[in-house]
Design a protein around this motif. Structure first.
Motif, PDB file in Angstrom:
ATOM      1  N   THR A 194       0.848  -1.192   0.000  1.00 34.94           N
ATOM      2  CA  THR A 194       0.000   0.000   0.000  1.00 34.94           C
ATOM      3  C   THR A 194       0.882   1.241   0.000  1.00 34.94           C
ATOM      4  N   LYS A 195       0.247   2.396  -0.086  1.00 35.29           N
ATOM      5  CA  LYS A 195       1.006   3.653  -0.074  1.00 35.29           C
ATOM      6  C   LYS A 195       1.742   3.856   1.254  1.00 35.29           C
ATOM      7  N   VAL A 196       1.114   3.483   2.357  1.00 41.21           N
ATOM      8  CA  VAL A 196       1.782   3.613   3.654  1.00 41.21           C
ATOM      9  C   VAL A 196       2.990   2.686   3.718  1.00 41.21           C
ATOM     10  N   GLU A 197       2.839   1.467   3.216  1.00 42.88           N
ATOM     11  CA  GLU A 197       3.947   0.507   3.236  1.00 42.88           C
ATOM     12  C   GLU A 197       5.080   0.929   2.314  1.00 42.88           C
ATOM     13  N   LEU A 198       4.752   1.564   1.217  1.00 44.73           N
ATOM     14  CA  LEU A 198       5.788   2.034   0.291  1.00 44.73           C
ATOM     15  C   LEU A 198       6.606   3.177   0.888  1.00 44.73           C
ATOM     16  N   LYS A 199       5.960   3.977   1.739  1.00 47.00           N
ATOM     17  CA  LYS A 199       6.616   5.128   2.370  1.00 47.00           C
ATOM     18  C   LYS A 199       7.330   5.997   1.329  1.00 47.00           C
ATOM     19  N   ASP A 200       8.635   6.215   1.487  1.00 49.90           N
ATOM     20  CA  ASP A 200       9.358   7.115   0.584  1.00 49.90           C
ATOM     21  C   ASP A 200       9.435   6.575  -0.840  1.00 49.90           C
ATOM     22  N   ASP A 201       9.292   5.259  -0.994  1.00 53.39           N
ATOM     23  CA  ASP A 201       9.351   4.669  -2.336  1.00 53.39           C
ATOM     24  C   ASP A 201       8.138   5.026  -3.181  1.00 53.39           C
ATOM     25  N   TYR A 202       7.094   5.536  -2.553  1.00 56.97           N
ATOM     26  CA  TYR A 202       5.935   5.936  -3.343  1.00 56.97           C
ATOM     27  C   TYR A 202       6.299   7.080  -4.288  1.00 56.97           C
ATOM     28  N   GLY A 203       7.193   7.947  -3.852  1.00 56.19           N
ATOM     29  CA  GLY A 203       7.744   8.953  -4.749  1.00 56.19           C
ATOM     30  C   GLY A 203       6.955  10.228  -4.904  1.00 56.19           C
ATOM     31  N   MET A 204       6.155  10.590  -3.920  1.00 56.38           N
ATOM     32  CA  MET A 204       5.392  11.829  -4.021  1.00 56.38           C
ATOM     33  C   MET A 204       6.222  13.059  -3.676  1.00 56.38           C
ATOM     34  N   VAL A 205       7.203  12.878  -2.798  1.00 55.88           N
ATOM     35  CA  VAL A 205       7.912  14.019  -2.240  1.00 55.88           C
ATOM     36  C   VAL A 205       8.580  14.881  -3.315  1.00 55.88           C
ATOM     37  N   LYS A 206       9.043  14.273  -4.384  1.00 52.93           N
ATOM     38  CA  LYS A 206       9.730  15.037  -5.430  1.00 52.93           C
ATOM     39  C   LYS A 206       8.779  15.974  -6.182  1.00 52.93           C
ATOM     40  N   ALA A 207       7.485  15.661  -6.148  1.00 53.78           N
ATOM     41  CA  ALA A 207       6.502  16.521  -6.809  1.00 53.78           C
ATOM     42  C   ALA A 207       5.705  17.344  -5.811  1.00 53.78           C
ATOM     43  N   SER A 208       5.988  17.176  -4.522  1.00 55.99           N
ATOM     44  CA  SER A 208       5.213  17.851  -3.483  1.00 55.99           C
ATOM     45  C   SER A 208       5.720  19.272  -3.242  1.00 55.99           C
ATOM     46  N   GLU A 209       4.797  20.214  -3.244  1.00 52.04           N
ATOM     47  CA  GLU A 209       5.181  21.604  -2.992  1.00 52.04           C
ATOM     48  C   GLU A 209       5.566  21.836  -1.540  1.00 52.04           C
ATOM     49  N   ILE A 210       5.141  20.912  -0.655  1.00 55.04           N
ATOM     50  CA  ILE A 210       5.507  21.044   0.759  1.00 55.04           C
ATOM     51  C   ILE A 210       6.569  20.021   1.148  1.00 55.04           C
ATOM     52  N   LYS A 211       7.049  19.237   0.142  1.00 57.48           N
ATOM     53  CA  LYS A 211       8.122  18.262   0.345  1.00 57.48           C
ATOM     54  C   LYS A 211       7.769  17.223   1.410  1.00 57.48           C
ATOM     55  N   LYS A 212       6.548  16.732   1.342  1.00 54.72           N
ATOM     56  CA  LYS A 212       6.113  15.674   2.248  1.00 54.72           C
ATOM     57  C   LYS A 212       5.585  14.504   1.444  1.00 54.72           C
ATOM     58  N   GLU A 213       5.959  13.302   1.860  1.00 49.22           N
ATOM     59  CA  GLU A 213       5.520  12.085   1.202  1.00 49.22           C
ATOM     60  C   GLU A 213       4.065  11.795   1.574  1.00 49.22           C
ATOM     61  N   TRP A 214       3.423  10.890   0.819  1.00 45.11           N
ATOM     62  CA  TRP A 214       2.006  10.593   1.038  1.00 45.11           C
ATOM     63  C   TRP A 214       1.747  10.138   2.459  1.00 45.11           C
ATOM     64  N   TYR A 215       2.539   9.198   2.960  1.00 50.87           N
ATOM     65  CA  TYR A 215       2.289   8.657   4.298  1.00 50.87           C
ATOM     66  C   TYR A 215       2.431   9.731   5.368  1.00 50.87           C
ATOM     67  N   GLN A 216       3.298  10.716   5.142  1.00 53.78           N
ATOM     68  CA  GLN A 216       3.462  11.807   6.104  1.00 53.78           C
ATOM     69  C   GLN A 216       2.238  12.719   6.097  1.00 53.78           C
ATOM     70  N   GLN A 217       1.704  12.956   4.920  1.00 51.47           N
ATOM     71  CA  GLN A 217       0.521  13.813   4.809  1.00 51.47           C
ATOM     72  C   GLN A 217      -0.713  13.133   5.404  1.00 51.47           C
ATOM     73  N   ILE A 218      -0.849  11.823   5.173  1.00 51.53           N
ATOM     74  CA  ILE A 218      -2.026  11.140   5.704  1.00 51.53           C
ATOM     75  C   ILE A 218      -1.958  11.070   7.226  1.00 51.53           C
ATOM     76  N   GLU A 219      -0.759  10.976   7.791  1.00 46.01           N
ATOM     77  CA  GLU A 219      -0.611  10.992   9.258  1.00 46.01           C
ATOM     78  C   GLU A 219      -1.109  12.319   9.837  1.00 46.01           C
ATOM     79  N   GLU A 220      -0.817  13.407   9.152  1.00 45.22           N
ATOM     80  CA  GLU A 220      -1.268  14.725   9.631  1.00 45.22           C
ATOM     81  C   GLU A 220      -2.788  14.835   9.545  1.00 45.22           C
ATOM     82  N   LEU A 221      -3.365  14.288   8.484  1.00 43.81           N
ATOM     83  CA  LEU A 221      -4.824  14.301   8.349  1.00 43.81           C
ATOM     84  C   LEU A 221      -5.471  13.476   9.463  1.00 43.81           C
ATOM     85  N   GLU A 222      -4.888  12.320   9.764  1.00 41.81           N
ATOM     86  CA  GLU A 222      -5.407  11.475  10.839  1.00 41.81           C
ATOM     87  C   GLU A 222      -5.371  12.206  12.184  1.00 41.81           C
TER      88      GLU A 222
END
Length: 380
Positions: free
Chosen positions: A132-160
């Motif tokens: 899953t996206k959480v299991e992939l962590k940094d390998d998901y690869g969102m951070v390079k396109a993120s304007e706030i430089k946060k990976e998906w799992y980091q952003q979902i943790e903040e939402l939670e």
């Protein structure tokens, strides 16, 4: 004269002594503290309804889409666009207190792809682990396109974290904005604007579904975990044998479990479900499954799943899994994993073989146990 002066001094001293004996703060507007009253006793009672250990209900929310699946095609430059069956399943395990406020929440997304070549043969490894996206962590690869430089799992943790202590109505009323065509529901509240830039509509919907379908559990739940098992092993490529054509299909089986545990790691309550999703193609590589249709899990299908007619005990899948969930309550994960099983046939190699379950559960349970074990490993 001296005698008069002495009398005057004595009078002054007596007045001073009487003044010193007068109780302080005795005006009509003041109330002396009651006897044996703690300094904090008159303070407002702190609301602890959304703190650890107060989970009274748990829910498992999910939504599945095949909208990003692709036909076999050729682009404007003459390059092949290879077919792919893509199944996106959002999952949320949520614990609620007596007032319906979120106590615990874990959100994840299984973005699973089954790839085919131009001859419509499966090229994905059917035995590989699907993360899953959480299991992939940094390998998901969102951070390079993120304007706030946060990976998906980091952003979902903040939402939670933001959801904790809120009701579903409060969560649904979050102000959002459209960032672009692909991100139409991005948080627009001060607490999240610098932490979450993904679109959150699907995650909120999963939490809402978890609330609507939540079940009451026993007391003592302190942790809640989300577990899952994902397989593409039943996917098939185009095949012609003895004049009979087998059409391509991408099949993704996503087992999910929301499980609550007490302080000793024993199950207080669990909900298990399975999204068995198929993306079917014709012999030209064109998708024949309705990409906009609602995709239901086995529990949502209920009697429509159709197991009862083939069941040796006359029970549907949702009925059998409910019995298995009941059996788990009060047991540790090690005790659950130690369940004695038997092979019923080639497709059912892990069927319960204990008196309490032989007449109520005839499905293979290996994947369900694995999902609960993962829920324990991930519990928070």
């Amino acid at each position: 004269m001296k005698k008069v002066f002495s009398i005057f001094l004595v009078l002054i001293l007596m007045v001073s002594m009487l003044a010193g004996c007068t109780p302080k703060n005795t005006s009509s507007n003041d109330t002396p503290p009651a006897e044996n009253t703690s300094p904090n006793e008159n303070k407002p009672v702190e609301d602890t309804s959304s703190k650890d250990g107060n989970i009274v209900k748990i829910g498992l929310g999910h939504s599945t889409s095949i909208g990003k699946s692709k036909d076999l095609a050729v682009d404007k430059d003459g390059k092949d666009i290879l077919p792919v069956g893509q199944v996106d399943t959002v999952i949320a395990a949520v614990g609620f207190d007596k007032d319906g406020k979120v106590v615990k929440v874990t959100i994840d997304t299984a973005q699973t792809k089954v790839n085919f070549d131009k001859d419509l043969k499966v090229t994905s490894d059917l035995t590989a682990e699907n993360k899953t996206k959480v299991e992939l962590k940094d390998d998901y690869g969102m951070v390079k396109a993120s304007e706030i430089k946060k990976e998906w799992y980091q952003q979902i943790e903040e939402l939670e974290k933001w959801m904790i202590g809120k009701t579903v109505d409060e969560i649904k009323s979050m102000k959002v904005k459209e960032r672009d065509e692909s991100h139409k529901s991005v948080p627009d509240v001060p607490e999240l604007t610098s932490l979450v830039t993904v679109t959150v509509e699907g995650y909120i919907a999963a939490v809402e579904e978890a609330y609507k379908t939540a079940v009451e559990i026993g007391s003592g739940a302190e942790k809640l975990g989300l577990g899952h098992e994902i397989s593409i092993g039943k996917s098939k490529g185009l095949e012609v044998k003895d004049g009979k054509e087998t059409l391509p299909v991408a099949q993704v089986d996503t087992v999910m479990a929301a499980t609550a545990f007490d302080k000793d790691g024993k199950v207080v309550g669990t909900i298990i479900d399975n999204a068995q999703t198929k993306v079917q193609f014709d012999n030209k590589g064109i998708i024949t499954t309705d990409k906009n249709a609602e995709i239901k899990t086995k529990i949502e299908l209920g009697d429509a799943y159709g197991m009862k007619k083939a069941s040796t005990i006359g029970k549907e899948w949702f009925e059998q899994i409910a019995e298995f969930e009941k059996w788990m309550v009060g047991k540790s994960v090690d005790e659950i994993k130690a369940l004695k099983v038997k092979e019923r046939d080639e497709s059912h190699k892990h069927v319960p073989d204990i008196p309490e379950l032989t007449s109520t559960v005839t499905v293979t349970v290996e994947g369900y146990i694995a999902a609960v074990a993962e829920a324990y490993a991930n519990a928070k």
